[in-house]
Design a protein around this motif. Structure first.
Motif, PDB file in Angstrom:
ATOM      1  N   THR A 243       0.806  -1.222   0.000  1.00  0.00           N
ATOM      2  CA  THR A 243       0.000   0.000   0.000  1.00  0.00           C
ATOM      3  C   THR A 243       0.842   1.277   0.000  1.00  0.00           C
ATOM      4  OG1 THR A 243      -1.811  -1.150   1.111  1.00  0.00           O
ATOM      5  CG2 THR A 243      -1.832   1.254   1.172  1.00  0.00           C
ATOM      6  N   PRO A 244       1.891   1.391   0.846  1.00  0.00           N
ATOM      7  CA  PRO A 244       2.720   2.600   0.786  1.00  0.00           C
ATOM      8  C   PRO A 244       3.370   2.825  -0.583  1.00  0.00           C
ATOM      9  CG  PRO A 244       3.138   1.402   2.805  1.00  0.00           C
ATOM     10  CD  PRO A 244       2.298   0.511   1.952  1.00  0.00           C
ATOM     11  N   VAL A 245       3.704   1.732  -1.273  1.00  0.00           N
ATOM     12  CA  VAL A 245       4.288   1.864  -2.615  1.00  0.00           C
ATOM     13  C   VAL A 245       3.272   2.479  -3.570  1.00  0.00           C
ATOM     14  CG1 VAL A 245       5.379   0.633  -4.535  1.00  0.00           C
ATOM     15  CG2 VAL A 245       5.771  -0.123  -2.177  1.00  0.00           C
ATOM     16  N   SER A 246       2.028   2.045  -3.465  1.00  0.00           N
ATOM     17  CA  SER A 246       0.967   2.592  -4.318  1.00  0.00           C
ATOM     18  C   SER A 246       0.767   4.075  -4.068  1.00  0.00           C
ATOM     19  CB  SER A 246      -0.349   1.841  -4.074  1.00  0.00           C
ATOM     20  OG  SER A 246      -0.229   0.470  -4.389  1.00  0.00           O
ATOM     21  N   TYR A 247       0.857   4.482  -2.800  1.00  0.00           N
ATOM     22  CA  TYR A 247       0.599   5.873  -2.445  1.00  0.00           C
ATOM     23  C   TYR A 247       1.621   6.839  -3.031  1.00  0.00           C
ATOM     24  CZ  TYR A 247      -2.980   4.440   0.940  1.00  0.00           C
ATOM     25  OH  TYR A 247      -4.115   3.936   1.529  1.00  0.00           O
ATOM     26  N   VAL A 248       2.827   6.368  -3.336  1.00  0.00           N
ATOM     27  CA  VAL A 248       3.854   7.268  -3.886  1.00  0.00           C
ATOM     28  C   VAL A 248       3.885   7.230  -5.413  1.00  0.00           C
ATOM     29  CG1 VAL A 248       5.296   7.099  -1.826  1.00  0.00           C
ATOM     30  CG2 VAL A 248       5.670   5.502  -3.712  1.00  0.00           C
ATOM     31  N   LEU A 249       2.929   6.540  -6.012  1.00  0.00           N
ATOM     32  CA  LEU A 249       2.843   6.481  -7.474  1.00  0.00           C
ATOM     33  C   LEU A 249       1.767   7.448  -7.956  1.00  0.00           C
ATOM     34  CD1 LEU A 249       2.994   2.616  -8.085  1.00  0.00           C
ATOM     35  CD2 LEU A 249       4.825   4.268  -8.499  1.00  0.00           C
ATOM     36  N   PRO A 250       2.117   8.476  -8.728  1.00  0.00           N
ATOM     37  CA  PRO A 250       1.092   9.380  -9.267  1.00  0.00           C
ATOM     38  C   PRO A 250      -0.004   8.663 -10.053  1.00  0.00           C
ATOM     39  CG  PRO A 250       3.276  10.329  -9.565  1.00  0.00           C
ATOM     40  CD  PRO A 250       3.481   8.923  -9.058  1.00  0.00           C
ATOM     41  N   PRO A 251       0.314   7.597 -10.831  1.00  0.00           N
ATOM     42  CA  PRO A 251      -0.770   6.899 -11.540  1.00  0.00           C
ATOM     43  C   PRO A 251      -1.830   6.320 -10.615  1.00  0.00           C
ATOM     44  CG  PRO A 251       1.343   6.318 -12.510  1.00  0.00           C
ATOM     45  CD  PRO A 251       1.637   7.098 -11.267  1.00  0.00           C
ATOM     46  N   TYR A 252      -1.465   5.977  -9.375  1.00  0.00           N
ATOM     47  CA  TYR A 252      -2.463   5.444  -8.452  1.00  0.00           C
ATOM     48  C   TYR A 252      -3.537   6.481  -8.156  1.00  0.00           C
ATOM     49  CZ  TYR A 252      -4.689   4.504  -3.974  1.00  0.00           C
ATOM     50  OH  TYR A 252      -5.616   4.360  -2.983  1.00  0.00           O
ATOM     51  N   TRP A 253      -3.124   7.727  -7.907  1.00  0.00           N
ATOM     52  CA  TRP A 253      -4.092   8.773  -7.571  1.00  0.00           C
ATOM     53  C   TRP A 253      -4.933   9.139  -8.785  1.00  0.00           C
ATOM     54  CZ3 TRP A 253      -4.788   9.211  -2.643  1.00  0.00           C
ATOM     55  CH2 TRP A 253      -3.730   8.901  -1.773  1.00  0.00           C
ATOM     56  N   ALA A 254      -4.340   9.033  -9.971  1.00  0.00           N
ATOM     57  CA  ALA A 254      -5.122   9.250 -11.191  1.00  0.00           C
ATOM     58  C   ALA A 254      -6.176   8.162 -11.348  1.00  0.00           C
ATOM     59  CB  ALA A 254      -4.200   9.279 -12.405  1.00  0.00           C
ATOM     60  N   ALA A 255      -5.773   6.903 -11.121  1.00  0.00           N
ATOM     61  CA  ALA A 255      -6.713   5.791 -11.223  1.00  0.00           C
ATOM     62  C   ALA A 255      -7.818   5.924 -10.181  1.00  0.00           C
ATOM     63  CB  ALA A 255      -5.974   4.468 -11.040  1.00  0.00           C
ATOM     64  N   ARG A 256      -7.451   6.333  -8.980  1.00  0.00           N
ATOM     65  CA  ARG A 256      -8.453   6.468  -7.921  1.00  0.00           C
ATOM     66  C   ARG A 256      -9.491   7.539  -8.263  1.00  0.00           C
ATOM     67  NH1 ARG A 256      -7.019   7.109  -1.480  1.00  0.00           N
ATOM     68  NH2 ARG A 256      -9.099   7.733  -0.764  1.00  0.00           N
ATOM     69  N   ALA A 257      -9.020   8.687  -8.759  1.00  0.00           N
ATOM     70  CA  ALA A 257      -9.950   9.765  -9.107  1.00  0.00           C
ATOM     71  C   ALA A 257     -10.852   9.367 -10.265  1.00  0.00           C
ATOM     72  CB  ALA A 257      -9.159  11.032  -9.453  1.00  0.00           C
ATOM     73  N   LEU A 258     -10.278   8.738 -11.284  1.00  0.00           N
ATOM     74  CA  LEU A 258     -11.061   8.368 -12.462  1.00  0.00           C
ATOM     75  C   LEU A 258     -12.049   7.248 -12.152  1.00  0.00           C
ATOM     76  CD1 LEU A 258      -8.233   8.522 -15.144  1.00  0.00           C
ATOM     77  CD2 LEU A 258     -10.152  10.096 -14.899  1.00  0.00           C
ATOM     78  N   HIS A 259     -11.640   6.275 -11.357  1.00  0.00           N
ATOM     79  CA  HIS A 259     -12.554   5.181 -10.996  1.00  0.00           C
ATOM     80  C   HIS A 259     -13.722   5.691 -10.157  1.00  0.00           C
ATOM     81  CE1 HIS A 259     -10.501   1.920 -12.823  1.00  0.00           C
ATOM     82  NE2 HIS A 259      -9.436   1.944 -12.036  1.00  0.00           N
ATOM     83  N   GLU A 260     -13.419   6.537  -9.186  1.00  0.00           N
ATOM     84  CA  GLU A 260     -14.468   6.995  -8.272  1.00  0.00           C
ATOM     85  C   GLU A 260     -15.454   7.934  -8.965  1.00  0.00           C
ATOM     86  OE1 GLU A 260     -12.542   8.579  -4.837  1.00  0.00           O
ATOM     87  OE2 GLU A 260     -12.054   6.605  -4.013  1.00  0.00           O
ATOM     88  N   THR A 261     -14.982   8.746  -9.907  1.00  0.00           N
ATOM     89  CA  THR A 261     -15.890   9.656 -10.600  1.00  0.00           C
ATOM     90  C   THR A 261     -16.678   8.962 -11.701  1.00  0.00           C
ATOM     91  OG1 THR A 261     -14.046  10.343 -12.034  1.00  0.00           O
ATOM     92  CG2 THR A 261     -14.530  11.723 -10.114  1.00  0.00           C
ATOM     93  N   SER A 262     -16.165   7.861 -12.227  1.00  0.00           N
ATOM     94  CA  SER A 262     -16.881   7.155 -13.293  1.00  0.00           C
ATOM     95  C   SER A 262     -17.902   6.164 -12.751  1.00  0.00           C
ATOM     96  CB  SER A 262     -15.889   6.426 -14.205  1.00  0.00           C
ATOM     97  OG  SER A 262     -15.150   5.459 -13.465  1.00  0.00           O
ATOM     98  N   THR A 263     -17.613   5.554 -11.602  1.00  0.00           N
ATOM     99  CA  THR A 263     -18.517   4.552 -11.043  1.00  0.00           C
ATOM    100  C   THR A 263     -19.307   5.064  -9.853  1.00  0.00           C
ATOM    101  OG1 THR A 263     -16.804   3.670  -9.556  1.00  0.00           O
ATOM    102  CG2 THR A 263     -16.947   2.715 -11.774  1.00  0.00           C
ATOM    103  N   GLY A 264     -18.919   6.223  -9.314  1.00  0.00           N
ATOM    104  CA  GLY A 264     -19.611   6.748  -8.140  1.00  0.00           C
ATOM    105  C   GLY A 264     -19.252   6.036  -6.865  1.00  0.00           C
ATOM    106  N   ALA A 265     -18.080   5.363  -6.854  1.00  0.00           N
ATOM    107  CA  ALA A 265     -17.684   4.583  -5.680  1.00  0.00           C
ATOM    108  C   ALA A 265     -17.235   5.463  -4.523  1.00  0.00           C
ATOM    109  CB  ALA A 265     -16.550   3.623  -6.057  1.00  0.00           C
ATOM    110  N   GLY A 266     -16.817   6.697  -4.796  1.00  0.00           N
ATOM    111  CA  GLY A 266     -16.324   7.569  -3.739  1.00  0.00           C
ATOM    112  C   GLY A 266     -17.094   8.878  -3.679  1.00  0.00           C
ATOM    113  N   ASP A 267     -16.876   9.626  -2.602  1.00  0.00           N
ATOM    114  CA  ASP A 267     -17.550  10.912  -2.472  1.00  0.00           C
ATOM    115  C   ASP A 267     -16.657  12.030  -3.004  1.00  0.00           C
ATOM    116  OD1 ASP A 267     -15.608  11.166  -0.488  1.00  0.00           O
ATOM    117  OD2 ASP A 267     -17.010  10.659   1.111  1.00  0.00           O
TER     118      ASP A 267
END
Length: 265
Positions: free
Chosen positions: A199-223
């Protein structure tokens, strides 16, 4: 790299991006990386998840598009300086008054924008061939996430390009860096399924935060708060990457001028 340079040389950035796009549309490797390979990944994932609903399909569509984005960044943007050196144009580009990192920024912009085609092709694939009814839950937030992700990926590419040419040993691991990022960044499945120590490795990868934002806004999984937090992390990493890129470009050009040959930088 200074933000001021992007404002002053914005026309140069757009011109370099246009020329790069025209040139790359004749490259079969690039077309495979940004269109064919992501579609293969999307077909396999959609086939395994068939019948589970549109949210899963949308997750795959966005994730497969991100795989094309990362492959483009790693192989095309990462090799952008090496390609100029092989073609004998590196000396001319360094000699022009425009800062060299501005030119590389324009090339990276073309690569990232071109890679968005893979997301569109995966969307059509899911809708036409697998019969999914795909619905964007938060279209405005999704568009915002795409724009910030583009900037974050370009900034990350500005670090990779000089790094590969300065430290040749890192570039030898280029092929091995592709699929681990697919996994650690959560492109096709949540990182919660991975061992906790990753998990800490994922947090330091910019692509992870891009994937998180795009997944949550496309599926409505996050607020909205989680999406804005992901945006903030991408912008933070972008500032860090631009600072590191500025230092790397200065070191690369200094080393080249001291050695008196850009061909052996």
């Amino acid at each position: 790299m200074k933000f001021k340079n992007l404002i002053v040389y914005w026309r140069t950035v757009l011109m370099v991006a246009e020329i790069t796009l025209r040139h790359q549309w004749n490259d079969s490797f690039i077309l495979f990386a940004i269109i064919v390979q992501p579609m293969i990944i999307a077909i396999l994932a959609l086939f395994m998840l068939r019948g589970l609903g549109g949210d899963y399909a949308m997750y795959v569509v966005v994730g497969s598009g991100l795989t094309g984005l990362w492959s483009s960044l790693l192989f095309i943007s990462g090799n952008s300086i090496n390609n100029e050196r092989r073609e004998g144009t590196l000396e001319s580009l360094v000699a022009v008054p425009t800062p060299f990192e501005v030119i590389v920024f324009g090339k990276n912009l073309a690569n990232v924008v071109q890679s968005l085609i893979s997301m569109s092709s995966s969307y059509l694939l899911a809708a036409l061939f697998f019969g999914y009814t795909l619905k964007m839950v938060s279209p405005l937030l999704f568009v915002g996430s795409v724009l910030i992700s583009i900037f974050a990926f370009i900034s990350f590419g500005l670090v990779i390009a000089p790094l590969f040419i300065i430290y040749r040993g890192i570039q030898q691991w280029q092929n091995a860096m592709e699929f681990p990022v697919y996994i650690l960044a959560g492109f096709l499945f949540p990182i919660a399924l991975l061992p906790a120590w990753t998990t800490p490795v994922s947090y330091v990868l910019p692509p992870y935060w891009a994937a998180r934002a795009l997944h949550e806004t496309s599926t409505g999984a996050g607020d909205v708060e989680k999406v804005i937090f992901a945006w903030g992390m991408m912008l933070l990493f972008s500032v860090i990457d631009l600072f590191l890129a500025s230092k790397l470009f200065k070191y690369m050009l200094y080393k080249a001028r001291v050695d008196a040959s850009l061909e052996t930088v």
